[in-house]
Enzyme design. Structure first.
Site, PDB file in Angstrom:
ATOM      1  N   ASP A 350       0.887  -1.154   0.000  1.00  0.00           N
ATOM      2  CA  ASP A 350       0.000   0.000   0.000  1.00  0.00           C
ATOM      3  C   ASP A 350       0.940   1.223   0.000  1.00  0.00           C
ATOM      4  O   ASP A 350       2.106   1.092   0.338  1.00  0.00           O
ATOM      5  CB  ASP A 350      -0.828  -0.072   1.285  1.00  0.00           C
ATOM      6  CG  ASP A 350      -1.551   1.206   1.585  1.00  0.00           C
ATOM      7  OD1 ASP A 350      -2.282   1.670   0.710  1.00  0.00           O
ATOM      8  OD2 ASP A 350      -1.396   1.740   2.704  1.00  0.00           O
ATOM      9  N   ASP A 540      -0.922  -0.374   6.086  1.00  0.00           N
ATOM     10  CA  ASP A 540      -0.784   0.224   7.412  1.00  0.00           C
ATOM     11  C   ASP A 540      -1.951  -0.155   8.318  1.00  0.00           C
ATOM     12  O   ASP A 540      -2.026   0.292   9.454  1.00  0.00           O
ATOM     13  CB  ASP A 540      -0.596   1.737   7.334  1.00  0.00           C
ATOM     14  CG  ASP A 540      -1.733   2.418   6.610  1.00  0.00           C
ATOM     15  OD1 ASP A 540      -2.716   1.723   6.279  1.00  0.00           O
ATOM     16  OD2 ASP A 540      -1.656   3.627   6.373  1.00  0.00           O
ATOM     17  N   ASP A 544      -6.947  -0.822   4.910  1.00  0.00           N
ATOM     18  CA  ASP A 544      -6.725  -1.912   3.962  1.00  0.00           C
ATOM     19  C   ASP A 544      -6.942  -3.291   4.569  1.00  0.00           C
ATOM     20  O   ASP A 544      -6.402  -4.279   4.085  1.00  0.00           O
ATOM     21  CB  ASP A 544      -5.350  -1.810   3.294  1.00  0.00           C
ATOM     22  CG  ASP A 544      -4.341  -1.166   4.193  1.00  0.00           C
ATOM     23  OD1 ASP A 544      -4.461  -1.349   5.406  1.00  0.00           O
ATOM     24  OD2 ASP A 544      -3.436  -0.483   3.671  1.00  0.00           O
TER      25      ASP A 544
HETATM   26  P1  ADP Z   1      -3.620   4.958   0.014  1.00  0.00           P
HETATM   27  O1  ADP Z   1      -4.044   3.923  -0.950  1.00  0.00           O
HETATM   28  O2  ADP Z   1      -2.442   5.706  -0.487  1.00  0.00           O
HETATM   29  O3  ADP Z   1      -3.454   4.466   1.401  1.00  0.00           O
HETATM   30  P2  ADP Z   1      -6.314   5.893   0.452  1.00  0.00           P
HETATM   31  O4  ADP Z   1      -7.021   4.880  -0.351  1.00  0.00           O
HETATM   32  O5  ADP Z   1      -6.448   5.839   1.919  1.00  0.00           O
HETATM   33  O6  ADP Z   1      -4.794   6.042   0.042  1.00  0.00           O
HETATM   34  O7  ADP Z   1      -6.826   7.309  -0.006  1.00  0.00           O
HETATM   35  C1  ADP Z   1      -6.728   7.701  -1.362  1.00  0.00           C
HETATM   36  C2  ADP Z   1      -6.819   9.171  -1.492  1.00  0.00           C
HETATM   37  O8  ADP Z   1      -8.092   9.615  -1.007  1.00  0.00           O
HETATM   38  C3  ADP Z   1      -5.813   9.930  -0.665  1.00  0.00           C
HETATM   39  O9  ADP Z   1      -4.595  10.039  -1.340  1.00  0.00           O
HETATM   40  C4  ADP Z   1      -6.524  11.265  -0.545  1.00  0.00           C
HETATM   41  O10 ADP Z   1      -6.330  11.994  -1.713  1.00  0.00           O
HETATM   42  C5  ADP Z   1      -7.978  10.903  -0.444  1.00  0.00           C
HETATM   43  N1  ADP Z   1      -8.400  10.830   0.960  1.00  0.00           N
HETATM   44  C6  ADP Z   1      -8.725   9.736   1.642  1.00  0.00           C
HETATM   45  N2  ADP Z   1      -9.068  10.035   2.902  1.00  0.00           N
HETATM   46  C7  ADP Z   1      -8.926  11.361   3.033  1.00  0.00           C
HETATM   47  C8  ADP Z   1      -9.095  12.295   4.095  1.00  0.00           C
HETATM   48  N3  ADP Z   1      -9.471  11.911   5.322  1.00  0.00           N
HETATM   49  N4  ADP Z   1      -8.860  13.597   3.829  1.00  0.00           N
HETATM   50  C9  ADP Z   1      -8.475  13.996   2.620  1.00  0.00           C
HETATM   51  N5  ADP Z   1      -8.279  13.171   1.591  1.00  0.00           N
HETATM   52  C10 ADP Z   1      -8.509  11.874   1.774  1.00  0.00           C
HETATM   53 MG    MG Z   2      -3.207   3.394   3.416  1.00  0.00          MG
END
Ligand code: ADP
Ligand code: MG
Length: 645
Positions: A350, A540, A544
């Site tokens: 991730d 993390d 996920d």
């Molecule tokens: P990753 O796969 O990198 O762990 P996530 O799936 O958790 O990322 O989130 C994808 C995207 O969604 C983040 O990069 C962000 O742009 C947006 N996002 C998710 N949660 C939030 C939040 N609480 N505040 C702002 N943006 C968010």
């Molecule tokens: Mg993540």
């Protein structure tokens, strides 16, 4: 003696174990006196048997006297073997190592070779005693984890400070933790700033600074002034207890090899007994009816064939390995996972919080349509208060508690947040959420790795956030590639430009970006289907959990205390150190190698002497000596993995 340890979890009645003898499993080191207390009886039996045997061999007693002395001598050590054999019978295990030994001793008495019979019992008991000491000591070493547990908690009450046991502390209690003391229960800090040593949990002496209102994990050691915290969990639900539980339960998740060995010995033991019968009955018909000669050979054959080296050393190897990893802050939930990790050829990472630190910084803020920066920051902080995403942590630090009235906050995983602030609908997140709420973002030109803030459907701001790569990520990728991991992927919900840059800098070639959580799972599924060997997913643990659960080996890493992480992952890495991924692969391969060495080594030596014992007359004591020797070698080999380097 051996059966006492079988199926015995580490438990001992000290709250985390139900062993009647607490010290033997829960004390890090035993004093000479304690050693004597636990092993003295067996030791004395062995010594007395040896002395009696020597005396009876030097002095020429009458036939009857000699027989009686030898019988007493054999019974001294043999008592436990018979006891274990009967226990085996009651469990419907009729032919085990103990039965083999009892048959061997009775037969030797029947053919008037009493001394050999006694030697069989003595050597077998020596081996058993040594095995018990080795197993107990490795259990103690792992149970050293139990030292993370505090025995007393200082509760602050109206009447003053009262000391009670951690199990009796209710949620939301105020407790004091003094300098050098371990945090007993997961809590939040109620004073300014505190410093902790996280060594007990992460395996490395790292100082962690915690601020007012932030969580404090049980197991941390307070290295500063006395602090006051408020408990947020019960003792049994706290991190320390989960760690100890997970290592204890690891005994139940048996590796395939381990299962194979138990099945193997169930088939193997009757076969060798049948063969021994055959050797004692058939060849003499063609050898001048010399039954005594062939009975002796059969006996020698039976003694060397004892499978205890395998039965004992294989589970011990997994157990010792899992314990050593736990001490380094890597929880592996069973021998089966050690085995799977040793055969990994694909790792899927991730991004946020796994490959990058997840410690976001604001690099730029643009405002649109007459909104002002202060107002925007206040809105964003108000919404992010409800989120557990790493992005939210940044805003929680800027304004920990909003002054606004917020309602109906909804987190859309992989996109962002939406909610009502003082009656206005505010949206924060990536382009996907902007599309979803039909926010026109044409005004933002050029770059596209921004976060949108919209108020009542009108674009208010574009916030540019920066996240750094983890320190050792490139080294980790290089190392796992050298360890035979052929395919490395990164999956993320973040936008394409940012993700490709991150992957490139980390040395990862395969990137999938802008994924929703559902798409992440679908892609992982197709990677798993494509892969011939095991696939590891490293996340993390925050959003996920489905991927962690689906992979052959799901690894959660990062901030401990994330309950889902400890519960749903097969491997939990208690800190941010990504290098622990390559460490756990390397160490699992080492454990697997040790197990294979034990299996192949002991079987080869045994088969060689078994064949030899049929061809020539191998003295029974030598067969016996080799059997115990092989067992000790295998046990020592298992113990060599007591430290993860
Ligand atoms: P990753 O796969 O990198 O762990 P996530 O799936 O958790 O990322 O989130 C994808 C995207 O969604 C983040 O990069 C962000 O742009 C947006 N996002 C998710 N949660 C939030 C939040 N609480 N505040 C702002 N943006 C968010
Ligand atoms: Mg993540």
């Amino acid at each position: 003696m051996k059966n006492k340890n079988k199926n015995n979890s580490l438990s001992c009645g000290c709250g985390h174990c139900n062993h009647a003898e607490h010290d033997i499993c829960c004390k890090k080191n035993l004093t000479l006196r304690e050693m004597f207390k636990y092993y003295g009886k067996d030791f004395l039996c062995i010594i007395t048997s040896v002395i009696l045997l020597v005396i009876s061999e030097i002095i020429s007693f009458s036939f009857v006297a000699n027989f009686i002395i030898k019988l007493i001598t054999a019974s001294l050590c043999g008592f436990t073997i018979i006891y274990d054999m009967i226990k085996g019978f009651l469990n419907k295990q009729f032919l085990n190592e103990n039965t083999l030994m009892v048959i061997a001793v009775i037969t030797s008495f029947c053919i008037n070779i009493y001394a050999e019979g006694v030697v069989i019992v003595i050597l077998y008991s020596v081996g058993e005693l040594f095995e018990r000491i080795a197993t107990d000591s490795s259990k103690r070493k792992i149970a050293g984890l139990a030292e993370l547990k505090s025995s007393i908690v200082h509760i602050i009450t109206k009447e003053g400070i009262i000391d009670i046991e951690p199990e009796n502390v209710v949620v939301n209690s105020l407790i004091e933790i003094r300098k050098g003391e371990i945090v007993p229960i997961d809590s939040v800090l109620l004073c300014g700033i505190a410093e902790f040593d996280t060594k007990t949990i992460t395996g490395e002496s790292k100082i962690k600074v915690v601020e007012f209102g932030s969580s404090v994990i049980s197991g941390y050691i307070n290295i500063g002034d006395p602090i006051i915290v408020k408990t947020v969990k019960k003792y049994v639900d706290s991190t320390v207890e989960k760690i100890i539980d997970s290592v204890e339960n690891s005994l139940e998740n048996k590796a395939k090899t381990q299962k194979f060995i138990s099945t193997f010995s169930k088939i193997y033991t009757p076969i060798v007994v049948a063969l021994a019968f055959f050797i004692s009955l058939v060849p003499p018909l063609f050898d001048e009816y010399n039954f005594v000669k062939w009975l002796y050979k059969a006996l020698s054959f039976l003694v060397i064939s004892c499978p205890c080296a395998l039965v004992i050393s294989v589970p011990l190897a997994f157990f010792v390995g899992i314990g050593s990893l736990a001490k380094k802050g890597i929880l592996v939930k069973g021998g089966n996972y050690i085995e799977k990790i040793s055969k990994i050829n694909t790792i899927v990472f991730d991004k946020t919080g796994t490959i990058t630190t997840g410690n976001y910084k604001i690099s730029n803020i643009y405002t649109y349509n007459s909104f002002d920066t202060d107002e925007i920051i206040n809105y964003v902080c108000a919404l992010e208060e409800k989120s557990t995403h790493p992005i939210a942590d940044l805003f929680k630090k800027i304004i920990p508690k909003t002054k606004y009235t917020i309602e109906n906050v909804k987190e859309i995983v992989g996109m962002g947040l939406v909610g009502n602030i003082n009656g206005k609908e505010v949206v924060v997140g990536n382009k996907k959420i902007a599309n979803k709420y039909e926010v026109n973002i044409d005004q933002i030109k050029g770059i596209d790795d921004f976060h949108v803030v919209a108020v009542n459907g009108v674009l208010a701001s574009a916030i540019f956030l920066e996240d750094e790569l983890k320190e050792n990520i490139t080294t980790c990728i290089e190392k796992v590639e050298k360890q035979g991991v052929k395919n490395i992927y990164m999956l993320t919900g973040d936008n394409r430009n940012v993700s490709e840059k991150v992957a490139h800098n980390a040395g990862i070639k395969n990137v999938y970006s802008e994924l929703s959580p559902v798409q992440k799972v679908d892609i992982l599924k197709s990677i798993i289907n494509k892969s011939k060997e095991n696939v590891m997913f490293v996340g993390d643990g925050i959003n996920d959990a489905p991927s962690i659960a689906m992979a052959d080996v799901g690894v959660a890493m990062g901030d401990v205390g994330s309950e889902i992480a400890i519960d749903s992952a097969d491997v939990v890495i208690m800190d941010d150190d990504i290098l622990k991924i390559s460490n756990v692969i390397k160490f699992s391969k080492k454990i697997k190698r040790t197990v294979m060495q034990n299996i192949i080594g002991s079987l080869l030596i045994k088969f060689a002497i078994m064949v030899l014992s049929i061809i020539i007359r191998v003295p029974i004591w030598l067969s016996n000596f080799s059997d115990v020797g092989v067992m000790l070698l295998a046990v020592c080999n298992s113990l060599k993995n007591r430290k993860v380097r």
